[in-house]
Design an enzyme around this catalytic site. Structure first.
Site, PDB file in Angstrom:
ATOM      1  N   ASN A  28       0.876  -1.178   0.000  1.00  0.00           N
ATOM      2  CA  ASN A  28       0.000   0.000   0.000  1.00  0.00           C
ATOM      3  C   ASN A  28       0.909   1.222   0.000  1.00  0.00           C
ATOM      4  OD1 ASN A  28      -1.809   2.030   0.488  1.00  0.00           O
ATOM      5  ND2 ASN A  28      -2.361   1.358   2.573  1.00  0.00           N
ATOM      6  N   TRP A  29       1.069   1.824  -1.175  1.00  0.00           N
ATOM      7  CA  TRP A  29       2.026   2.926  -1.301  1.00  0.00           C
ATOM      8  C   TRP A  29       1.470   4.236  -0.745  1.00  0.00           C
ATOM      9  CZ3 TRP A  29       4.281   2.236  -6.953  1.00  0.00           C
ATOM     10  CH2 TRP A  29       4.884   0.970  -7.044  1.00  0.00           C
ATOM     11  N   LYS A  30       0.194   4.251  -0.438  1.00  0.00           N
ATOM     12  CA  LYS A  30      -0.457   5.462   0.115  1.00  0.00           C
ATOM     13  C   LYS A  30      -0.150   6.659  -0.798  1.00  0.00           C
ATOM     14  CE  LYS A  30      -0.277   3.319   4.612  1.00  0.00           C
ATOM     15  NZ  LYS A  30      -0.227   3.447   6.062  1.00  0.00           N
ATOM     16  N   HIS A  53      -9.679   1.218   4.675  1.00  0.00           N
ATOM     17  CA  HIS A  53      -8.414   1.433   5.396  1.00  0.00           C
ATOM     18  C   HIS A  53      -8.654   2.426   6.542  1.00  0.00           C
ATOM     19  CE1 HIS A  53      -4.341   2.696   6.297  1.00  0.00           C
ATOM     20  NE2 HIS A  53      -3.962   1.555   5.753  1.00  0.00           N
ATOM     21  N   GLU A  71      -7.017   4.829   7.594  1.00  0.00           N
ATOM     22  CA  GLU A  71      -6.798   6.253   7.267  1.00  0.00           C
ATOM     23  C   GLU A  71      -8.014   6.834   6.563  1.00  0.00           C
ATOM     24  OE1 GLU A  71      -3.020   5.649   5.326  1.00  0.00           O
ATOM     25  OE2 GLU A  71      -2.174   5.126   7.285  1.00  0.00           O
ATOM     26  N   GLU A 124      -5.734  -4.730  10.579  1.00  0.00           N
ATOM     27  CA  GLU A 124      -4.707  -3.719  10.812  1.00  0.00           C
ATOM     28  C   GLU A 124      -5.023  -2.963  12.097  1.00  0.00           C
ATOM     29  OE1 GLU A 124      -2.673  -2.638   6.830  1.00  0.00           O
ATOM     30  OE2 GLU A 124      -4.308  -1.251   7.170  1.00  0.00           O
ATOM     31  N   GLY A 161       2.223   2.386  10.789  1.00  0.00           N
ATOM     32  CA  GLY A 161       3.206   3.452  10.612  1.00  0.00           C
ATOM     33  C   GLY A 161       3.873   3.894  11.902  1.00  0.00           C
ATOM     34  N   SER A 209       3.084  -1.993  10.491  1.00  0.00           N
ATOM     35  CA  SER A 209       4.530  -2.091  10.743  1.00  0.00           C
ATOM     36  C   SER A 209       5.092  -3.480  10.474  1.00  0.00           C
ATOM     37  CB  SER A 209       4.859  -1.633  12.173  1.00  0.00           C
ATOM     38  OG  SER A 209       4.490  -0.279  12.346  1.00  0.00           O
ATOM     39  N   GLY A 240       2.719  -1.048   4.345  1.00  0.00           N
ATOM     40  CA  GLY A 240       2.830   0.369   4.020  1.00  0.00           C
ATOM     41  C   GLY A 240       4.297   0.740   3.835  1.00  0.00           C
ATOM     42  N   GLY A 241       4.908   1.254   4.900  1.00  0.00           N
ATOM     43  CA  GLY A 241       6.287   1.757   4.844  1.00  0.00           C
ATOM     44  C   GLY A 241       7.268   0.839   4.134  1.00  0.00           C
TER      45      GLY A 241
HETATM   46  P1  PGA Z   1       2.612   0.321   7.703  1.00  0.00           P
HETATM   47  O1  PGA Z   1       1.172   0.553   7.001  1.00  0.00           O
HETATM   48  O2  PGA Z   1       3.161  -0.965   7.160  1.00  0.00           O
HETATM   49  O3  PGA Z   1       3.417   1.521   7.292  1.00  0.00           O
HETATM   50  O4  PGA Z   1       2.365   0.267   9.180  1.00  0.00           O
HETATM   51  C1  PGA Z   1       0.292  -0.511   6.798  1.00  0.00           C
HETATM   52  C2  PGA Z   1      -1.000   0.006   6.197  1.00  0.00           C
HETATM   53  O5  PGA Z   1      -1.455   1.084   6.584  1.00  0.00           O
HETATM   54  O6  PGA Z   1      -1.604  -0.644   5.316  1.00  0.00           O
END
Ligand code: PGA
Length: 255
Positions: free
Chosen positions: A11-13, A97, A99, A169, A175, A215, A236-237
């Protein structure tokens, strides 16, 4: 027990211009484009989608979107429909998600409309659920997850359900560098599978992949991915660099 092929989704956001995205995808396809032992999905921002789609042609890496609007078309400024995604050969879409839920006010009923729209248009939802830190500390984790899961999947048929991918999640782990312990994650994953069994039957629930997100990194992935109900990761990251993402793909391939 049914064998579920592990899935690693990036997930590159809101990261990477189309040029940056192309560079990353070239590295990913060179190293993992022909893999068949793990399903690999990348979810770039919309502006990079067309270029990435072209680069993925001929590889086994699949293209995912980070969102969609449930309507077919019309006056929805700034939104993207399932049709538009299908035209770019998108196969997966992240929905619900945290966010989107917290920063953009998306609620269960709207997320449910998106899940139904995705399935109707042959897009596989990567449907996210998870509790906040306050909810976990007050002992509400399973109730929150149950409410989000049942509301988000309302009206999904047994036949459609096998195409759904669930991502657990924990919001406090996204993050933040704080990863859920293996036991915390497995407990919720097993609970989700029990709920899926009640909703859709045992054989269907055994087919549904439940990803962990929050994470996940090469250092913690092997232990998480070894759990019986953790079928992959939503990353994500660590998906923003080829090296760490590819290490996660490799970790998922280990039997
Ligand atoms: P993260 O994000 O790996 O940076 O914690 C995961 C996500 O939000 O899908």
């Amino acid at each position: 027990m049914t064998h579920r092929k592990k899935l690693i989704a990036g997930n590159w956001k809101m990261n990477k211009t189309s040029a940056d995205a192309a560079a990353l995808v070239r590295e990913l396809t060179a190293a993992a484009g022909q893999r068949t032992d793990v399903e690999v999905v990348v979810c770039p921002p919309f502006t990079a989608m067309e270029g990435v789609s072209r680069l993925l042609d001929g590889s086994n890496v699949r293209l995912g979107a980070q969102n969609l609007h449930p309507e077919k078309n019309g006056a929805f400024t700034g939104e993207i429909s399932a049709d538009m995604l299908r035209a770019l050969f998108v196969s997966h879409v992240i929905l619900g998600h945290s966010e989107r839920r917290t920063l953009f006010g998306e609620q269960d009923a709207f997320i449910n409309q998106k899940v139904l729209a995705a399935l109707k248009n042959q897009l596989r939802p990567i449907f996210c659920v998870g509790e906040t830190l306050v909810e976990r500390e007050s002992g509400a984790t399973l109730t929150v997850v149950q409410t989000q899961l049942e509301a988000g999947l309302a009206g999904v048929s047994r036949e459609q359900a096998a195409d759904v991918i669930v991502a657990y999640e924990p919001v406090w782990a996204i993050g933040t560098g704080k990863v859920a312990t293996t036991e915390q994650a497995q407990e919720v994953h097993a609970f989700i599978r029990t709920l899926l069994t009640k909703l859709f039957s045992e054989p269907v629930a055994q087919k549904i992949r439940i990803l962990y997100g929050g994470s996940m990194k090469p250092a913690n992935a092997p232990e998480l991915l070894a759990q019986p109900d953790i079928d992959g990761g939503l990353i994500g990251g660590a998906s923003l660099e080829a090296r760490s993402f590819l290490e996660l793909v490799t970790a998922a391939a280990v039997k």
